[in-house]
Design a protein around this motif. Sequence first.
Motif: not given
Length: 132
Positions: A107-118, A120-124, A126-132
Amino acid sequence: MTTQQPAPTRRKRPAKPQFTQMTLLLEAFVVGFATLVAYGLRVAPPATVWTLGGVTFVILVLLSGYVGRPGGYVAGSFAQLAVLGFGVLVPMMYGVGAVFVVLWVVSLRLGARIDRERAAWDAAHPEGPAPA
């Protein structure tokens, strides 16, 4: 003819606190059931069994709301030791506690990884959130 604006999307909650909260809450219910087993097997005086089980259950539930704050993950890690300690009363809890230790680390490792990837995606994008 009017054009509809898309509904504003909510920002997603971080994955790490969600995963660790879920792990601690599931663990709390397992401790509750282990307390019932310890009481039924009469491995210790009933007052001891209910006190240890009840206190551990309450601590795990409270810690589930505390993760994500300073010291929350460290406290959750120490709570894993308390659950492993239930193996003294009910030996099967050594195995169950080990499974929850693995779930906690994942939970600690996978959660941190998902948060880092989110992030990075948000930084790449900036026009809006990821599609659902």
